[in-house]
Design a protein around this motif. Structure first.
Motif, PDB file in Angstrom:
ATOM      1  N   PRO A  28       2.705 -10.694  -2.848  1.00 38.95           N
ATOM      2  CA  PRO A  28       2.108 -11.894  -2.246  1.00 38.95           C
ATOM      3  C   PRO A  28       2.874 -12.299  -0.986  1.00 38.95           C
ATOM      4  CG  PRO A  28       2.570 -12.232  -4.579  1.00 38.95           C
ATOM      5  CD  PRO A  28       3.184 -10.919  -4.203  1.00 38.95           C
ATOM      6  N   ILE A  29       2.196 -12.956  -0.055  1.00 41.62           N
ATOM      7  CA  ILE A  29       2.832 -13.203   1.256  1.00 41.62           C
ATOM      8  C   ILE A  29       3.905 -14.298   1.244  1.00 41.62           C
ATOM      9  CG2 ILE A  29       1.133 -12.233   2.835  1.00 41.62           C
ATOM     10  CD1 ILE A  29       0.801 -15.769   2.552  1.00 41.62           C
ATOM     11  N   VAL A  30       4.044 -14.990   0.119  1.00 42.62           N
ATOM     12  CA  VAL A  30       5.163 -15.936   0.033  1.00 42.62           C
ATOM     13  C   VAL A  30       6.254 -15.265  -0.796  1.00 42.62           C
ATOM     14  CG1 VAL A  30       5.916 -18.108  -0.971  1.00 42.62           C
ATOM     15  CG2 VAL A  30       3.821 -18.016   0.344  1.00 42.62           C
ATOM     16  N   PRO A  31       7.456 -15.166  -0.220  1.00 43.12           N
ATOM     17  CA  PRO A  31       8.521 -14.468  -0.952  1.00 43.12           C
ATOM     18  C   PRO A  31       8.828 -15.151  -2.285  1.00 43.12           C
ATOM     19  CG  PRO A  31       9.229 -15.103   1.272  1.00 43.12           C
ATOM     20  CD  PRO A  31       7.887 -15.700   1.060  1.00 43.12           C
ATOM     21  N   GLU A  32       9.066 -14.340  -3.303  1.00 44.14           N
ATOM     22  CA  GLU A  32       9.431 -14.911  -4.599  1.00 44.14           C
ATOM     23  C   GLU A  32      10.930 -15.179  -4.599  1.00 44.14           C
ATOM     24  OE1 GLU A  32       8.116 -12.329  -7.789  1.00 44.14           O
ATOM     25  OE2 GLU A  32       6.167 -12.166  -6.796  1.00 44.14           O
ATOM     26  N   ASN A  33      11.326 -16.338  -5.059  1.00 48.40           N
ATOM     27  CA  ASN A  33      12.745 -16.712  -5.163  1.00 48.40           C
ATOM     28  C   ASN A  33      13.523 -16.474  -3.881  1.00 48.40           C
ATOM     29  OD1 ASN A  33      12.106 -17.043  -7.882  1.00 48.40           O
ATOM     30  ND2 ASN A  33      12.619 -14.892  -8.288  1.00 48.40           N
ATOM     31  N   ASP A  34      12.939 -16.713  -2.762  1.00 49.03           N
ATOM     32  CA  ASP A  34      13.659 -16.503  -1.506  1.00 49.03           C
ATOM     33  C   ASP A  34      13.195 -17.526  -0.480  1.00 49.03           C
ATOM     34  OD1 ASP A  34      14.917 -15.641   0.742  1.00 49.03           O
ATOM     35  OD2 ASP A  34      13.972 -13.667   0.836  1.00 49.03           O
ATOM     36  N   ASP A  35      13.977 -18.602  -0.374  1.00 48.36           N
ATOM     37  CA  ASP A  35      13.563 -19.665   0.530  1.00 48.36           C
ATOM     38  C   ASP A  35      14.015 -19.422   1.963  1.00 48.36           C
ATOM     39  OD1 ASP A  35      11.821 -21.331  -0.569  1.00 48.36           O
ATOM     40  OD2 ASP A  35      13.256 -22.873  -1.201  1.00 48.36           O
ATOM     41  N   SER A  36      14.730 -18.285   2.171  1.00 54.61           N
ATOM     42  CA  SER A  36      15.229 -18.038   3.523  1.00 54.61           C
ATOM     43  C   SER A  36      14.094 -17.584   4.443  1.00 54.61           C
ATOM     44  CB  SER A  36      16.334 -16.982   3.489  1.00 54.61           C
ATOM     45  OG  SER A  36      15.768 -15.750   3.095  1.00 54.61           O
ATOM     46  N   LEU A  37      12.952 -17.267   3.871  1.00 54.24           N
ATOM     47  CA  LEU A  37      11.848 -16.715   4.650  1.00 54.24           C
ATOM     48  C   LEU A  37      10.576 -17.501   4.326  1.00 54.24           C
ATOM     49  CD1 LEU A  37      11.923 -14.137   6.376  1.00 54.24           C
ATOM     50  CD2 LEU A  37      11.109 -12.862   4.386  1.00 54.24           C
ATOM     51  N   LEU A  38       9.848 -17.918   5.372  1.00 54.24           N
ATOM     52  CA  LEU A  38       8.600 -18.652   5.114  1.00 54.24           C
ATOM     53  C   LEU A  38       7.554 -17.723   4.522  1.00 54.24           C
ATOM     54  CD1 LEU A  38       7.827 -20.991   8.142  1.00 54.24           C
ATOM     55  CD2 LEU A  38       8.522 -21.640   5.851  1.00 54.24           C
ATOM     56  N   PHE A  39       7.399 -16.552   5.181  1.00 51.84           N
ATOM     57  CA  PHE A  39       6.394 -15.592   4.742  1.00 51.84           C
ATOM     58  C   PHE A  39       6.993 -14.189   4.776  1.00 51.84           C
ATOM     59  CE2 PHE A  39       3.878 -19.006   6.764  1.00 51.84           C
ATOM     60  CZ  PHE A  39       3.117 -19.373   5.655  1.00 51.84           C
ATOM     61  N   ILE A  40       6.425 -13.305   3.989  1.00 51.09           N
ATOM     62  CA  ILE A  40       6.815 -11.897   4.055  1.00 51.09           C
ATOM     63  C   ILE A  40       6.466 -11.395   5.459  1.00 51.09           C
ATOM     64  CG2 ILE A  40       6.206  -9.584   3.207  1.00 51.09           C
ATOM     65  CD1 ILE A  40       7.927 -11.223   1.237  1.00 51.09           C
ATOM     66  N   ASN A  41       7.481 -10.931   6.181  1.00 52.66           N
ATOM     67  CA  ASN A  41       7.233 -10.546   7.572  1.00 52.66           C
ATOM     68  C   ASN A  41       7.445  -9.058   7.835  1.00 52.66           C
ATOM     69  OD1 ASN A  41       9.940 -10.448   7.306  1.00 52.66           O
ATOM     70  ND2 ASN A  41      10.424 -11.803   9.011  1.00 52.66           N
ATOM     71  N   ALA A  42       7.771  -8.329   6.783  1.00 57.08           N
ATOM     72  CA  ALA A  42       7.904  -6.871   6.908  1.00 57.08           C
ATOM     73  C   ALA A  42       7.783  -6.269   5.516  1.00 57.08           C
ATOM     74  CB  ALA A  42       9.268  -6.500   7.509  1.00 57.08           C
ATOM     75  N   GLY A  43       7.402  -4.987   5.479  1.00 57.70           N
ATOM     76  CA  GLY A  43       7.220  -4.335   4.186  1.00 57.70           C
ATOM     77  C   GLY A  43       8.491  -4.323   3.360  1.00 57.70           C
ATOM     78  N   LYS A  48      14.213  -6.311  -0.233  1.00 56.43           N
ATOM     79  CA  LYS A  48      15.427  -6.245   0.595  1.00 56.43           C
ATOM     80  C   LYS A  48      16.702  -6.015  -0.215  1.00 56.43           C
ATOM     81  CE  LYS A  48      16.428 -11.165   1.023  1.00 56.43           C
ATOM     82  NZ  LYS A  48      16.484 -12.332   1.859  1.00 56.43           N
ATOM     83  N   LYS A  49      16.703  -6.455  -1.472  1.00 57.28           N
ATOM     84  CA  LYS A  49      17.936  -6.325  -2.265  1.00 57.28           C
ATOM     85  C   LYS A  49      18.259  -4.888  -2.664  1.00 57.28           C
ATOM     86  CE  LYS A  49      18.647 -10.918  -3.823  1.00 57.28           C
ATOM     87  NZ  LYS A  49      18.244 -11.950  -4.724  1.00 57.28           N
ATOM     88  N   VAL A  50      17.269  -3.997  -2.570  1.00 55.71           N
ATOM     89  CA  VAL A  50      17.585  -2.618  -2.959  1.00 55.71           C
ATOM     90  C   VAL A  50      18.485  -1.943  -1.916  1.00 55.71           C
ATOM     91  CG1 VAL A  50      15.409  -2.386  -4.243  1.00 55.71           C
ATOM     92  CG2 VAL A  50      15.566  -1.438  -1.933  1.00 55.71           C
ATOM     93  N   PHE A  51      18.461  -2.464  -0.694  1.00 54.16           N
ATOM     94  CA  PHE A  51      19.264  -1.824   0.359  1.00 54.16           C
ATOM     95  C   PHE A  51      20.752  -2.115   0.189  1.00 54.16           C
ATOM     96  CE2 PHE A  51      15.040  -2.336   2.148  1.00 54.16           C
ATOM     97  CZ  PHE A  51      14.776  -1.032   2.536  1.00 54.16           C
TER      98      PHE A  51
END
Ligand code: SER
Length: 597
Positions: A28-43, A48-51
């Motif tokens: 979904p375009i709203v990140p789950e448990n991540d308030d640092s980002l308004l919307f998902i802006n990249a695949g 991101k945590k896997v990196f």
């Protein structure tokens, strides 16, 4: 048309699947448990945590198509290749293959599978940054050279362009290599070695073919350490890919937008290309945002949504497209997302999505009528304009008193050959916030525990709550006490019984309705007697002296009060009652908060 969107999606995913990548789901375009980002802006944002090794990936090799929203480029929308929402085809290697593998896959897919002549492709590589102690990405350069790319087709780019990071905070990052497609002579001069590389018009980025996640950017945003494993993140906007492969002039000529734009054009009396594109783009993005349950509001995600819808509606006026067509445009856009095979998981029904759009349209039309008239009045007086700039206090007044979004004033001014001073507007905005805070002397009278902006907003909300209770319960309901901290308001009032869930809901709806109308909070100083005669509510004990402050919010609330208040209800966010309980015999107590979207 050589390729449809559906085909490109299939070719991309099949290619990576064939090479052992697991297709993961579109988040979904709203990140789950991540308030640092308004919307998902990249695949890569949802994973991101896997990196950094904080999360375990579903597979070491993955790919998908992810809906992304980027509104930072909103002013570029309407050109050939910017969109506020798009589908990113992405592929990932988590601690598996690295630069060699990623570049090889990019080449195979673009040149061998999709048969794009290599002569049409240009690639960029990171040139290093001495100050930040980051070396040039000579490895990627060598790999591209090995595939036949020479100095005429390799561009060296700096940190700003070719070092990818999620933002200024902590996160995985690294140098990247991007692939550009040459859209030909009609779009500008060709690239000469070391000369200017025109990535705005002629050469269009079609794939960030490898962000080489080697580093962790620290919280300071400027120092880096090596990650324990090397990973690859790639991303390609499907709209640009389809545009390039079909030799189209713009992303708006793809089947995702073309039928919608043609429809709008047919029902407009004075169409222009940029407005048509803005409308089609913004309505599509708004549908995505509404789908995940966000309502138009004046803060955060709700504000992005409101701004997109209102900007689209304003452009409909510009091109003489009757407001009645908005529903049809939204309906066609929704259907077309399905036809193109790029629809998200629908969480909200089509009719509910359209209802949200229609309600916002009604609100906006009322506001526009008032604001436009005032804007015209302002600019018809030459005294309000100096050196082609509209007086900033009036620009602020339009926002503050008429709820006119600053961006709309800016656009209107531009259309009239005028400009506005954004810095001055921002200064006035901050000053007004400070003033709201600054009325500290009176703070305790109004039950505020401190002078924070949050408390001031809750104080204005208290007035709305007071009036709403009178309307929903009965006129005899009166304030018995008020206490406000930055986190919540607490309001005591006389009433004999517990409120029903329905009454609570009605109160919330009324308050939120006034908030969304962007009504000014107007202060008048009058005599105690006049205040009483005017019908103001409040504690009429003769303790305020001869002249008193009366704060009015439209014709919804008029209350004797010492302040401080915000200037406009639009600043409040979403009002929510969190508790209703007994305070003492015959007195009920409500606790309520303001949410940010
Ligand atoms: N994360 C990279 C980008 O957004 C690659 O997808 O460009």
């Amino acid at each position: 048309m050589k390729y449809t969107v559906k085909q490109i999606k299939q070719i991309f995913l099949n290619f990576f699947e064939k090479n052992n990548h697991k297709v993961i789901k579109n988040s979904p375009i709203v990140p789950e448990n991540d308030d640092s980002l308004l919307f998902i802006n990249a695949g890569m944002a949802p994973i991101k945590k896997v990196f950094t090794g904080e999360a375990i990936p579903e597979s070491k090799r993955m790919c998908n198509m992810q809906t992304c929203i980027r509104t930072n480029d909103i002013d570029s929308i309407g050109d050939r290749h910017h969109l506020s929402s798009f589908c990113m085809l992405g592929s990932w290697s988590i601690g598996d293959y690295f630069k060699e593998g990623a570049i090889k896959y990019a080449y195979q897919l673009l040149v061998e599978e999709l048969k794009i002549p290599a002569s049409k492709l240009y690639v960029s590589v990171f040139s290093g940054d001495k100050e930040k102690n980051l070396p040039a990405d000579t490895e990627s350069e060598e790999i591209w050279r090995g595939l036949g790319f020479d100095d005429n087709h390799i561009i060296h780019c700096s940190f700003e362009d070719n070092f990818w990071r999620m933002g200024d905070g902590e996160g995985p990052c690294g140098p990247c290599t991007e692939v550009f497609f040459d859209t030909g002579d009609k779009h500008g001069l060709s690239y000469e070695q070391s000369g200017y590389f025109d990535d705005k018009k002629r050469y269009i980025e079609i794939w960030n073919a490898g962000v080489f996640m080697q580093y962790l950017q620290h919280e300071d945003g400027k120092t880096y350490s090596k990650l324990s494993m090397n990973s690859v993140d790639t991303g390609s906007g499907i709209e640009r890919m389809v545009m390039a492969l079909n030799g189209l002039d713009s992303v708006y000529d793809t089947e995702i937008y073309k039928p919608i734009i043609e429809f709008i054009e047919n029902v407009s009396s004075n169409p222009n290309q940029s407005s048509l594109r803005i409308i089609a783009d913004h309505i599509k993005t708004a549908i995505h945002i509404i789908n995940v349950g966000i309502q138009p509001s004046n803060v955060k995600r709700g504000y992005v949504l409101r701004r997109l819808l209102r900007r689209a509606m304003r452009h409909m006026r510009v091109i003489g497209c009757d407001e009645k067509y908005l529903e049809e445009i939204a309906s066609r856009t929704y259907d077309n997302l399905n036809s193109c095979d790029i629809a998200p998981d629908w969480i909200t029904s089509k009719s509910d999505i359209i209802d949200v759009i229609k309600i916002e349209q009604e609100k906006f039309l009322k506001l526009l009528a008032n604001g436009l008239k005032t804007f015209e009045e302002f600019i018809s007086n030459p005294k309000n304009i100096s050196d082609g700039k509209l007086d900033s206090t009036l620009v602020f007044k339009l926002y503050d008193t008429y709820g006119f979004p600053f961006e709309i004033t800016k656009e209107l001014a531009f259309e009239k050959g005028l400009s506005v001073n954004e810095n001055e507007f921002n200064q006035l905005f901050s000053k007004h916030k400070e003033e709201s805070k600054g009325d500290i002397g009176k703070v305790f009278k109004s039950g505020l525990a401190d002078n924070s902006y949050e408390s001031v907003k809750l104080h204005t909300a208290t007035h709305l709550l007071h009036s709403a209770l009178k309307k929903v319960l009965n006129e005899n309901v009166n304030q018995k006490g008020s206490n406000i901290t930055p986190e919540r308001l607490r309001f005591d009032f006389n009433f004999e019984r517990k409120l029903t869930p329905d009454e609570i809901k009605k109160v919330e709806l009324l308050v939120n309705d006034v908030i969304s109308k962007n009504l000014p909070v107007v202060k008048e100083i009058m005599t105690y007697e006049d205040a009483k005669k005017s019908g103001a509510i409040g504690l009429f004990e003769n303790k305020y002296g001869d002249s008193v402050n009366v704060y009015s919010i439209g014709d919804f609330s008029k209350e004797l009060c010492a302040g401080p208040h915000v200037a406009n209800t639009g600043e409040l966010g979403v009002f929510k009652i969190v508790k209703e309980e007994s305070s003492s015999a015959g007195v009920r107590r409500i606790k309520a908060i303001l949410k940010n979207d």
